[in-house]
Write a protein that holds these residues in place. Structure first.
Motif, PDB file in Angstrom:
ATOM      1  N   ILE A  10       6.746   6.904  -7.467  1.00 27.28           N
ATOM      2  CA  ILE A  10       6.748   7.841  -6.364  1.00 27.28           C
ATOM      3  C   ILE A  10       7.573   9.156  -6.691  1.00 27.28           C
ATOM      4  O   ILE A  10       8.100   8.899  -7.852  1.00 27.28           O
ATOM      5  N   GLU A  68       1.320   6.636  -7.140  1.00 18.48           N
ATOM      6  CA  GLU A  68       0.272   5.766  -7.769  1.00 18.48           C
ATOM      7  C   GLU A  68       0.736   4.317  -7.376  1.00 18.48           C
ATOM      8  O   GLU A  68       2.173   4.009  -7.482  1.00 18.48           O
ATOM      9  N   ILE A  69      -0.109   3.515  -7.099  1.00 20.40           N
ATOM     10  CA  ILE A  69       0.127   1.901  -7.085  1.00 20.40           C
ATOM     11  C   ILE A  69      -0.878   1.381  -7.980  1.00 20.40           C
ATOM     12  O   ILE A  69      -1.964   1.573  -8.037  1.00 20.40           O
ATOM     13  N   ALA A  73       5.519   3.472   1.917  1.00 21.65           N
ATOM     14  CA  ALA A  73       6.385   4.519   2.402  1.00 21.65           C
ATOM     15  C   ALA A  73       7.039   4.190   3.587  1.00 21.65           C
ATOM     16  O   ALA A  73       8.464   4.719   3.803  1.00 21.65           O
ATOM     17  N   ILE A  85       4.651   0.625  -8.637  1.00 19.76           N
ATOM     18  CA  ILE A  85       4.571   1.817  -7.525  1.00 19.76           C
ATOM     19  C   ILE A  85       5.423   2.998  -8.063  1.00 19.76           C
ATOM     20  O   ILE A  85       6.571   2.760  -8.577  1.00 19.76           O
ATOM     21  N   ASN A 145       4.058  10.973  -0.903  1.00 19.47           N
ATOM     22  CA  ASN A 145       4.864  11.026  -2.073  1.00 19.47           C
ATOM     23  C   ASN A 145       5.087   9.663  -2.873  1.00 19.47           C
ATOM     24  O   ASN A 145       5.725   9.421  -3.892  1.00 19.47           O
ATOM     25  N   VAL A 146       3.844   8.914  -2.427  1.00 16.30           N
ATOM     26  CA  VAL A 146       3.755   7.593  -3.347  1.00 16.30           C
ATOM     27  C   VAL A 146       2.428   7.995  -4.141  1.00 16.30           C
ATOM     28  O   VAL A 146       1.648   8.309  -3.734  1.00 16.30           O
ATOM     29  N   THR A 181       0.945  -1.070  -0.004  1.00 20.04           N
ATOM     30  CA  THR A 181      -0.118  -0.157  -0.045  1.00 20.04           C
ATOM     31  C   THR A 181       0.725   1.147  -0.096  1.00 20.04           C
ATOM     32  O   THR A 181       2.050   1.185   0.240  1.00 20.04           O
ATOM     33  N   LYS A 182       0.214   2.405  -0.214  1.00 18.98           N
ATOM     34  CA  LYS A 182       1.036   3.569  -0.106  1.00 18.98           C
ATOM     35  C   LYS A 182       1.615   3.678   1.273  1.00 18.98           C
ATOM     36  O   LYS A 182       2.841   4.002   1.335  1.00 18.98           O
ATOM     37  N   GLU A 183       0.965   3.284   2.336  1.00 19.68           N
ATOM     38  CA  GLU A 183       1.527   3.505   3.563  1.00 19.68           C
ATOM     39  C   GLU A 183       2.782   2.398   3.720  1.00 19.68           C
ATOM     40  O   GLU A 183       3.596   2.827   4.295  1.00 19.68           O
ATOM     41  N   PRO A 195       3.708   8.751   2.865  1.00 20.00           N
ATOM     42  CA  PRO A 195       2.804   8.209   1.929  1.00 20.00           C
ATOM     43  C   PRO A 195       2.326   9.202   0.927  1.00 20.00           C
ATOM     44  O   PRO A 195       2.011   8.796  -0.136  1.00 20.00           O
TER      45      PRO A 195
END
Lengths: 109, 514
Positions: A75, A61-62, A49, A73, A58-59, A44-46, A56
């Motif tokens: 960033i 897209e996934i 990150a 991913i 700065n992430v 996940t973004k979390e 998070p």
């Protein structure tokens, strides 16, 4: 069960996507593993990150890319490619923490 | 619809290709040979300095094979992003190579040269009119970014290349171009589906990298039909698989489903990859959606200083354990020694630290974006008054180690660290001074617990310090709205070979529609 990402994927790589973004591709060994990893919601973004010590936010897209059974991913690059603090102009050697990434999910095999 | 054949000999002009693979490609009677030369991957230097990141002899080797073959077969040869970055000096460099080949091989043909440089006044006016769009996460464009830039180029789409083909150019040498444009131009000109043509171009631009095993120096051929395309490598032992082709679609892209380019978006959400033969993959469903306003992507860099570096390593476990305290102390010592000289950057690039998630390399650097001016010593968090480790070398007392230092040996450590001392300053002399002083200070630096008192560093070279010359940084990476895709890409036609010199050159004014 606990899995390490490097045991589940054929390809784990990083590369610039333009000078301001860094993108990571994980291409899984099988369709079943790909689906199990998505279902586990381990990436996940979390979690990404936390793995890289970034925010998070700065992430960017996934993306789940079915045709290649891949998770991508992207960033915000910590610095623009070639700026004064640069250590990896192409961004091709930023994948190692992802190889060590461990997480739990249902048996995928 | 007749199947069109597009030959991509190599991933980057100058990366080469095996002759057997090339001959197989020509045996299949392609309609066009296209090759991309460009990338921003090698960083800002090449665009700034006007130097190619590929080698001249290697580029000449590739072109000396491609040009006569294209002329013999009466098919166009299209080269995109000349010289890697595609600015005027790169274009001139590549043009001279082509002229040399024409003279040496006594060839007669029309060469079209399409510069991709954008005038600064044009960009400043576009800024005032709100026609410059940001590309997150690149920072907002400032007037200074534009006026300070060494070179600013724009990625052209297929349209200027099509114009050159309309004017009967046999070899097209384009400045900075959208990578797929050189592959898609002939197909778009003949009315093939733009989505399929551009997606095929996206794959062909890296030649056999999309095959398995992949290679950046081998040929690939694409076949384009009315509602599909097929791709196949040309060397025995390689094949395209649905996975290799689909995986390539991921490469260097932000989102593999939505790929923005000049004039619109390539949408791969409906794309289907099918294995047609053991070596060939068929692709359907890729769509192109034109945007309301045509945009071109600008790329620009500016000079930020001059660089001197020194390569070294340390194998001492006591020093390795303290490296994160030692380098700030050396920075502080340098700053203290050259009071008043603060307009420089000193960085220690250390490779080989034990893995710690997310704290190394660029992830240890905070995002600073574009450098407006050289900052003072970057990240010199340790000021002289609290830099305990700047005490003389006879201090081996562990009672008061510097912050972050530890005289005991850690369990998890590295056998050796590579250390690159990197000094950037407004002049080469100043960069030399900072690098030299930092190197000698680190070499003899007395950190707590030191037992290797003869010297802290291993140098692979004499001289130890290397002048690297000008340093550039990206400062423009934005979209510009244009009313005509050909507006900023004038075409010069040069007749090489038979004609009288005065008849050789004419320039077509860019066509500007209201």
């Amino acid at each position: 069960m606990t899995y390490q990402l490097s045991n589940l994927a054929d390809v784990i790589r990083s590369k610039n996507s333009g000078p301001y973004e860094l993108t990571f591709d994980i291409i899984f060994k099988t369709q079943a593993i790909y689906e199990a990893v998505i279902k586990s919601e381990a990436i996940t973004k979390e979690s990404f990150a936390a793995l890289y010590g970034i925010s998070p936010g700065n992430v960017m897209e996934i993306v789940h890319f079915d045709p290649a059974k891949a998770i991508k991913i992207t960033i915000v690059r910590p610095i623009c490619s070639g700026d004064l603090r640069e250590t990896d102009v192409y961004g091709a050697q930023q994948h190692a923490p992802l190889m060590h990434f461990s997480f739990t999910m249902e048996d995928a095999c | 619809m007749r199947e069109m054949k597009i030959l991509s000999p190599t991933a980057i002009l100058g990366y080469g290709f095996p002759m057997a693979s090339w001959e197989e490609g020509m045996r299949r009677k392609p309609d066009v040979i296209a090759v991309d030369a460009g990338s921003t991957d090698p960083g800002p230097y090449y665009l700034g300095a006007g130097i190619s990141f590929t080698d001249r002899a290697a580029v000449k080797r590739d072109l000396a094979i491609m040009i006569p073959a294209a002329l013999d077969a009466s098919i166009p040869l299209i080269i995109g992003s000349a010289g890697g970055s595609g600015a005027l000096p790169h274009l001139q460099w590549n043009r001279e190579i082509i002229e040399e080949i024409a003279a040496e091989k006594d060839l007669t043909f029309t060469l079209a040269v399409i510069p991709g440089d954008i005038d600064k006044k044009t960009i400043l006016s576009a800024m005032e009119e709100g026609r410059i769009l940001p590309l997150h996460p690149a920072p907002e464009l400032t007037q200074a970014d534009v006026t300070d830039a060494a070179h600013i180029v724009a990625q052209m789409g297929t349209e200027p290349i099509i114009r050159a083909l309309d004017e009967k150019a046999q070899v097209v040498l384009a400045g900075r171009a959208y990578d797929p444009a050189v592959f898609a131009a002939v197909a778009v000109r003949e009315g093939y589906d733009r989505g399929l043509a551009v997606h095929l171009g996206k794959i062909l631009e890296c030649a056999a990298i999309a095959a398995t095993p992949g290679s950046g120096s081998d040929c690939m051929i694409g076949y384009l039909g009315g509602d599909y395309f097929r791709v196949e490598p040309l060397s025995a032992g390689r094949k395209c698989t649905t996975l290799s082709v689909a995986a390539h679609t991921l490469y260097e892209k932000t989102n593999p489903y939505i790929l923005p380019g000049p004039g619109g978006i390539l949408d791969l959400t409906q794309t289907v990859f099918t294995q047609e033969t053991e070596t060939c993959v068929r692709v359907t469903g890729s769509r192109f959606f034109p945007s309301d306003t045509y945009t071109i992507k600008l790329e620009g860099v500016k000079k930020v200083g001059c660089r001197t570096v020194s390569f070294a390593s340390t194998a001492d476990p006591v020093m390795i354990a303290q490296i994160d305290a030692i380098t700030p102390a050396v920075k502080a010592r340098v700053r203290d020694n050259f009071t008043g000289m603060d307009n420089y950057s000193l960085d220690f690039k250390i490779y080989g630290k034990p893995a710690q998630s997310g704290t190394q390399g660029i992830f240890a650097a905070s995002y600073v974006g574009i450098i407006d001016a050289l900052p003072a010593v970057i990240d010199c968090a340790v000021s002289p008054e609290n830099a305990d480790c700047s005490v003389p070398s006879d201090n081996t007392d562990c009672a008061a180690p510097p912050s972050g230092a530890d005289c005991t040996l850690h369990g998890a450590t590295s056998a050796e660290l590579a250390i690159i001392i990197d000094a950037v300053a407004p002049t080469q002399e100043m960069a030399n001074t900072i690098c030299s002083f930092a190197r000698s200070t680190l070499l003899h630096y007395g950190y707590p617990g030191r037992i290797s008192t003869a010297g802290n560093l291993a140098f692979p070279f004499s001289p130890s310090d290397v002048k690297m010359g000008d340093v550039y940084a990206f400062c423009v990476y934005h979209l510009m709205e244009v009313t005509n895709p050909c507006e900023f890409f004038p075409i010069e036609y040069i007749r090489l070979g038979c004609c009288a010199p005065e008849a050789r050159v004419y320039t077509a004014k860019p066509e500007v529609k209201a």
